[in-house]
Design an enzyme around this catalytic site. Structure first.
Site, PDB file in Angstrom:
ATOM      1  N   HIS A 105       0.811  -1.223   0.000  1.00 50.54           N
ATOM      2  CA  HIS A 105       0.000   0.000   0.000  1.00 50.54           C
ATOM      3  C   HIS A 105       0.842   1.270   0.000  1.00 50.54           C
ATOM      4  CE1 HIS A 105      -2.538  -3.144   1.950  1.00 50.54           C
ATOM      5  NE2 HIS A 105      -3.432  -2.655   1.120  1.00 50.54           N
ATOM      6  N   CYS A 173      -0.477   0.497   7.369  1.00 48.68           N
ATOM      7  CA  CYS A 173      -1.484  -0.109   6.496  1.00 48.68           C
ATOM      8  C   CYS A 173      -2.489  -0.917   7.317  1.00 48.68           C
ATOM      9  CB  CYS A 173      -0.826  -0.982   5.434  1.00 48.68           C
ATOM     10  SG  CYS A 173       0.193  -2.317   6.070  1.00 48.68           S
TER      11      CYS A 173
END
Length: 213
Positions: A105, A173
């Site tokens: 991410h 994340c």
């Protein structure tokens, strides 16, 4: 192949004479910044408003810094300060700050690394171990691979009797999205040689959790 164009930027604080020099690849900065201008528009922002005018360039420079580990050879860091020494007890460098970015991410994860090795004819300058950690951390990573890369670099370069690496990190994340568990900590470990032995590994774990106070 043409050499990359490097822009040297210096900022001097007149009060203390401190000079900060950043090195950037101008072509890459421009290319990354152009992409971020489009991204800002895609998320509903106005890239032309005052507060965002220089944001694409700032983000591009930040990404170059946060991923500068790709330009570093960690084994060369160790080779630059290897010394013959008749010492065969455990050497531990603990609480090494870790800042990296999750490759899934591209959000930060951060925490501490604890590294130990048992010399087998050679020792290494202590500052080189945190530099190796940083060289691998300043890339897009997963914590599991980061742990193994640090272990393997030290094992293959120093060829010690054993290497131990433990990393403890918080992952944004997980904290900011997805599970949204703000207090979770991920711990990974990797061992070679003598540290596979339960007694040696237990000594290492005791040392990294002990306080000198």
């Amino acid at each position: 192949m043409n050499e990359p164009v490097i822009n040297h930027m210096a900022e001097e604080n007149e009060m203390d004479g401190y000079v900060k020099i950043d090195r950037y690849n101008d072509a890459k900065i421009k290319d990354i910044a152009n992409h971020y201008t489009s991204i800002l528009a895609d998320i509903g922002e106005d890239p032309s408003r005052e507060g965002l005018l220089k944001t694409p360039e700032r983000v591009a420079k930040a990404l170059q810094f946060l991923t500068h580990g790709y330009d570093i050879k960690p084994d060369e860091i160790l080779k630059s300060a290897m010394f013959k020494e008749d010492y065969s007890q455990m050497v531990v460098v603990k609480d090494i700050e870790v800042y990296s970015m999750c490759e899934h991410h591209m959000l930060p994860f951060f925490g501490k690394a604890h590294v130990a090795y048992i010399p087998n004819g050679h020792i290494v300058g202590l500052s080189k171990i945190p530099r190796v950690v940083d060289a691998y951390a300043r890339r897009l990573q997963v914590q599991e691979r980061l742990t193994n890369e640090i272990r393997d670099c030290i094992q293959n370069t120093l060829k010690p009797a054993g290497v131990a690496v433990v990393i403890e990190c918080k992952h944004l994340c997980m904290a900011m999205r997805g599970a949204q568990k703000q207090n979770s900590v991920t711990t990974t470990s990797a061992f070679t040689g003598e540290f596979v032995n339960e007694k040696t590994r237990a000594e290492f774990l005791r040392l990294i959790t002990a306080s000198l106070d």
